[in-house]
Scaffold this motif. Structure first.
Motif, short mmCIF file in Angstrom:
data_model
loop_
_atom_site.label_atom_id
_atom_site.label_comp_id
_atom_site.label_asym_id
_atom_site.label_seq_id
_atom_site.Cartn_x
_atom_site.Cartn_y
_atom_site.Cartn_z
N GLN A 1 15.62 -1.14 -15.18
CA GLN A 1 16.28 -3.23 -15.47
C GLN A 1 15.54 -3.58 -13.52
OE1 GLN A 1 16.48 -5.90 -17.63
NE2 GLN A 1 16.87 -7.30 -16.57
N PRO B 1 14.78 -7.90 -21.91
CA PRO B 1 15.82 -8.20 -20.66
C PRO B 1 15.01 -8.54 -19.22
CG PRO B 1 16.55 -6.36 -21.84
CD PRO B 1 14.87 -6.26 -22.20
N ILE B 2 13.73 -8.22 -19.48
CA ILE B 2 12.86 -8.07 -18.04
C ILE B 2 12.10 -9.71 -18.02
CG2 ILE B 2 11.57 -7.20 -16.44
CD1 ILE B 2 12.08 -4.47 -17.19
N ASP C 1 23.41 -8.79 -7.81
CA ASP C 1 23.35 -8.94 -8.81
C ASP C 1 23.10 -7.58 -9.16
OD1 ASP C 1 23.24 -9.82 -11.78
OD2 ASP C 1 21.97 -8.74 -11.73
N THR D 1 26.55 -11.66 -14.41
CA THR D 1 26.49 -11.02 -15.54
C THR D 1 27.19 -10.94 -16.12
OG1 THR D 1 24.35 -10.00 -14.52
CG2 THR D 1 25.59 -8.84 -15.95
N ARG E 1 11.05 -3.69 -2.68
CA ARG E 1 11.01 -4.82 -3.25
C ARG E 1 11.64 -5.53 -2.46
NH1 ARG E 1 7.04 -7.26 -5.57
NH2 ARG E 1 7.35 -8.60 -7.34
N ILE F 1 11.71 -4.52 -22.83
CA ILE F 1 11.36 -5.53 -21.62
C ILE F 1 10.82 -7.05 -21.92
CG2 ILE F 1 8.57 -6.23 -23.47
CD1 ILE F 1 8.56 -6.08 -19.94
N PHE G 1 8.92 -1.06 -16.91
CA PHE G 1 7.69 -1.46 -17.68
C PHE G 1 6.66 -0.15 -17.84
CE2 PHE G 1 6.49 -2.83 -22.33
CZ PHE G 1 7.53 -2.63 -22.93
N THR H 1 14.84 -12.38 -15.85
CA THR H 1 15.13 -10.98 -15.66
C THR H 1 16.33 -11.75 -16.64
OG1 THR H 1 16.08 -10.70 -13.04
CG2 THR H 1 14.23 -9.91 -13.70
N ASN H 2 17.32 -10.50 -16.78
CA ASN H 2 18.60 -11.05 -17.52
C ASN H 2 19.73 -11.31 -16.41
OD1 ASN H 2 17.66 -11.25 -19.61
ND2 ASN H 2 18.91 -9.65 -20.89
N GLY H 3 18.92 -10.94 -14.97
CA GLY H 3 20.13 -11.15 -14.41
C GLY H 3 19.59 -13.15 -13.89
N GLN I 1 12.17 -9.46 -3.29
CA GLN I 1 11.93 -11.46 -3.80
C GLN I 1 13.36 -11.97 -3.69
OE1 GLN I 1 9.22 -12.21 -6.42
NE2 GLN I 1 8.67 -11.19 -4.82
N GLY J 1 7.07 -12.23 -8.21
CA GLY J 1 7.99 -12.30 -9.36
C GLY J 1 8.08 -13.07 -10.04
#
Lengths: 589, 589
Positions: free
Chosen positions: A415, B439-440, A347, B525, A326, B437, A422, B444-446, A328, B168
């Motif tokens: 995650q 945290p995404i 991260d 994080t 992936r 879902i 998800f 995202t939380n990162g 990004q 994304g």
């Protein structure tokens, strides 16, 4: 898709868990490294090529109940047949009944691979092996002769029937009853729930091991007996006879491991017009059933621990693969064209390294537990006692820490996949679902922690655990004297964690000696995590000392994850009072 | 089943998040405590009595796509109608368009309750509110006149269309295109994925906000524009006209929030024989779409944070109720007959208190973020700038910490249920699925952690965060001077955590100043968790200072959970080097 990490597994067995020195010393008879490698390689091939491809259909299709018969997902019955034809069920079974009697270490290593490939598949044989062990140790020669060979080969499967609606963690509340029939057999009546593979189409017969009470048995756990209740009676020539009065009345609709049928079993209700009362045979002595069942449960706890390792490994592999595909955003370390594969983002690396390190620590702890079980078998006297204590000490760690790790790592893996995680098609969510049962069954992780603090810390007059910590410290010392740059502050971190562990251990032992059990119980779960992290760190160091390529991950663990130890120690030592004070507010009037 | 914790919510708003002093100072005009209580009480009643009962059917039935039309679960359409008829969608909408313009604090408090009752329901209106805000701030008067009133009332719903398969987290990779039609409108072409409530039967019309590129737009994020694309055209008299060329081509099969349709949307493909090209209207300026979208996203991030709080609250309630009902084993503190309710076991109390404390800290952080947003609106000059910085600082905490807490607490809640937790009928598993879902999505939380470290720590020349820490420290000081026995070592624990936070903050600011961004990113994080725990501890203390009954939980948090702070600080300061070294090994050749 999952590829069995055969090299990693072999390395951990040999160089971290102690198999190599055992082999070199001839502790396991003729067994040599060649055979070990061949077995692991072939198990890895089977798990990767045969089991893993059936995971998805198993999850989506699940087990189906119709007219008291359970159908497993398409292809699973044939998979099981190929699996037993390969001799995998017999791997660590007793030779006398056709087993290969290979060390537990090899058994659990293979088990890890079956469970990584499909946890719902791996759980079934775990129960059979438990039944084999209980029969082998406690059953009469007649019962052994009739049942063991086919259970060892896997031609029949076994089950464990403990839980009832009112009796889960507390078996004292058990109500199923057994009446002597006067002919040496018993009639069993009652309902059991959460019976894994209680009914299925893998095998022609299913051998249920059932806990029940005799009339006038003492109350509580001292009045429980263990019975063998076959689905079909077995004639003296080994052929199958009539149907016993036991049947599956329902399947649970579960969060995960959908392909594994979780059955409600009804004993003695006059199934299909039978004369009511399932016919059972006593295993061991009357009212001593719990001891017999514990033979199965100790083994099963390590096996469930392997499920934690297994799911963590599968989730880690999937996340690393995805992170390399992936793309990004931009990343400082990435010099290629276009967007960077997300594995280049710090991260994301943090998530993946945490997953990898936790998986390897859980694996090391579990294999060390298996090693101790093996050493118990091949030694005697004080040495056997030492290894028995070690196996007992490590069992709750292997079960609880590994399965907590399974959940944590599966969650991190999801995650890493971002939005795709998800979506069920991706498969990361299925691991997150499957992983969640392992901290619960075979004794919840809370009960494992209580077992650790109340029954395992006192082993050897309280000295065994300190001997264990000293062994871990020796690995820390070796890191220090290695002077290897790549270790960074690993030795300091290990020393600090082991120091915290020593303090917390002594503190809990003192509490128990003072009879302040409730205060000790309040710290049990943080203590289990503390000893597991400290042990895991030392095991990673042991691996890195044997293979320089493992240094970086060991250091990451020491410098990023081991710092939790101090807070855990503080919770053990200082947390109980505030827990008790606040705990009161939770209780309904 | 869920019961809205109206008192807890009101208390946190007023005494922890600062609403009381705002009300007393007249910051919110006529708004008084009576109205606040009435709104919260009525929202709580609606969430408890109307929304919660439809959770299960929503989860089981899910949204269904047929012929490009999505049907929501039975009863959900009617629920939505009752909900907008109650004026709930308009709660914080602009007065000019029929909204009640109540503070964001009230809006998010109500949102928490909708999401606790059914997260798949709560997420829909969140998107509508985001669309309202973006239109209100950036759209032309014509567009506002045509769309805002019905979006504010909820008669129509809005959507956010950002994600594409290759874009994304990184919107620079966006490909959807917009061609000027010459008449002031644009033709939109492209595919968008993961569009929440992109198609449904709640409302007659759906107003899509879509990011796309104009021909010859600059590459990257500076070439993205925002368009309004209605499902049905709207005539000048407000009636609906023909169908636009946008349709839903697929629904995702998700782990959780099954009732919320997650759509693949196709723009400009000649749906139902239309002339290809979805007709869209520009919002704001050309190529400034991302700025407009960020208006929605900041708001949406706090709203997603509320989902974390919401699921945690629902899971906590469920687990406490179960622990008071379920009986297993003996407990030292239990004097009643028979087996003790499991809530009496210290290990179960530890789980429940952890759940309760984490839920309350996440709620406090999120409400404080909402308070800062409200204060930005009612103040000006330096004060407004101060509050804007505060809202910006707290947004990533509210989003990431709360949603991590949602997952952790839902997992603990499932564990408290033992075997029943893994059975779908119990409902604990559904919360564990839904929670995952949050945290995404919405970054995202990162990414939240990166945002915190790279964009929020520099606010106010790097001083804003230190001012914030000083405020937290004031609460710690008050705990110390209170001399209240029940606080135990709370003041020490808070001081230690805030000291760690100060050090870690200064360290990351220095790294950024030195241009060592990658090293800062490695610690992002753990830093987000550190600041959230320290803030949460101070907020619990603030609550306990205002209400003595809250002292015990505050102390439990300080003495059992806040100890993690030191390890987090060490990870921030010492973790990056080993992460970078080990991270390299993850990258495929």
């Amino acid at each position: 898709m999952y590829r069995a990490p055969v090299e990693d597994i072999a390395f951990t067995l040999k160089h971290v868990a102690g198999m190599k020195s055992g082999l070199d010393a001839g502790a396991f008879g003729d067994l040599g490294e060649d055979l070990v490698d061949a077995v692991l390689g072939e198990a890895g091939r089977f798990a990767t090529e045969e089991v893993a491809p059936l995971y998805k259909i198993g999850d989506e299709h699940g087990a189906v109940l119709k007219d008291a018969a359970v159908t497993t997902p398409p292809g699973w019955k044939e998979l099981y047949r190929r699996w037993i034809d390969g001799g995998w069920n017999a791997l660590s079974g007793p030779e006398e009944y056709g087993g290969q009697a290979l060390p537990t270490m090899l058994g659990v290593a293979a088990l890890e691979m079956w469970n990584s490939a499909a946890m719902a598949f791996g759980i079934g044989p775990t129960l059979t092996m438990g039944a084999v062990e209980a029969l082998d140790k406690h059953a009469s020669e007649d019962l052994k002769a009739k049942y063991l060979e086919k259970l060892v080969s896997g031609e029949w499967m076994g089950t464990m029937n403990l839980t009832e609606p009112q009796a889960g963690s507390d078996l004292a509340a058990l109500r199923a009853r057994a009446e002597p029939a006067g002919d040496g057999t018993y009639r069993i009546f009652g309902q059991k729930i959460f019976i894994t593979y209680g009914e299925h189409d893998f095998t022609d017969n299913i051998i249920h091991l059932v806990l029940a009470r005799l009339p006038d048995a003492p109350a509580g756990t001292r009045g429980i007996s263990l019975f063998l209740v076959p689905k079909f009676f077995v004639n003296d020539d080994g052929s199958l006879g009539g149907r016993n009065d036991v049947f599956c009345s329902g399947l649970e609709h579960k969060l995960g491991i959908h392909a594994s049928p979780t059955c409600t079993m009804i004993y003695g209700d006059g199934f299909q017009g039978a004369r009511p009362g399932a016919i059972g045979w006593l295993i061991g002595e009357e009212n001593k059933g719990l001891a017999c069942m514990f033979t199965m449960m100790n083994n099963a706890r390590l096996c469930v621990g392997m499920q934690g390792v297994a799911v963590a490994e599968a989730a880690t592999q999937k996340a690393i693969a995805y992170a390399n595909e992936r793309r990004q955003g931009k990343a400082a370390g990435y010099v290629g064209a276009g967007m960077a594969p997300i594995v280049h983002h710090p991260d994301v690396q943090r998530n993946l390294l945490t997953m990898k390190a936790l998986t390897q620590t859980a694996r090391a702890i579990s294999y060390c537990c298996a090693h101790a079980i093996d050493m118990t078998r091949v030694s005697d006297g004080d040495e056997a006692a030492h290894w028995r204590d070690r196996a007992n000490l490590l069992t709750p760690l292997a079960k609880a820490f590994s399965t907590d790790v399974g959940v944590e790592v599966a969650s991190l893996g999801l995650q890493v996949h971002g939005g795709m995680g998800f979506i069920e098609e991706t498969g990361a969510a299925a691991l997150y679902r499957d992983a969640r049962i392992a901290p619960i069954y075979e004794g919840t992780n809370g009960i494992q922690a209580i077992d650790l603090v109340t029954r395992k810390l006192p082993l050897g007059g309280g000295e065994h655990v300190h001997g264990y910590i000293a062994e871990l410290k020796a690995s820390a010392d070796q890191v220090r004297t290695s002077n290897r740059d790549g270790f960074g502050r690993t030795a300091d971190a290990l020393d600090a964690a082991l120091g915290d562990l020593t303090q917390a251990t002594a503190f809990l032992q003192k509490l128990s000696a003072d009879g302040r059990t409730d205060q000790a119980l309040a710290g049990a779960t943080p203590y289990l995590r503390l000893i597991s992290l400290a042990a895991g760190g030392a095991y990673l160091a042991r691996g890195a000392l044997a293979d320089q390529g493992r240094t970086a991950l060991c250091r990451f663990f020491a410098e990023n994850l081991l710092g939790e130890a101090r807070a855990l120690k503080e919770r053990v030592i200082d947390g109980a009072e505030s827990l008790a004070a606040a705990g009161k507010t939770l209780i309904s009037a």
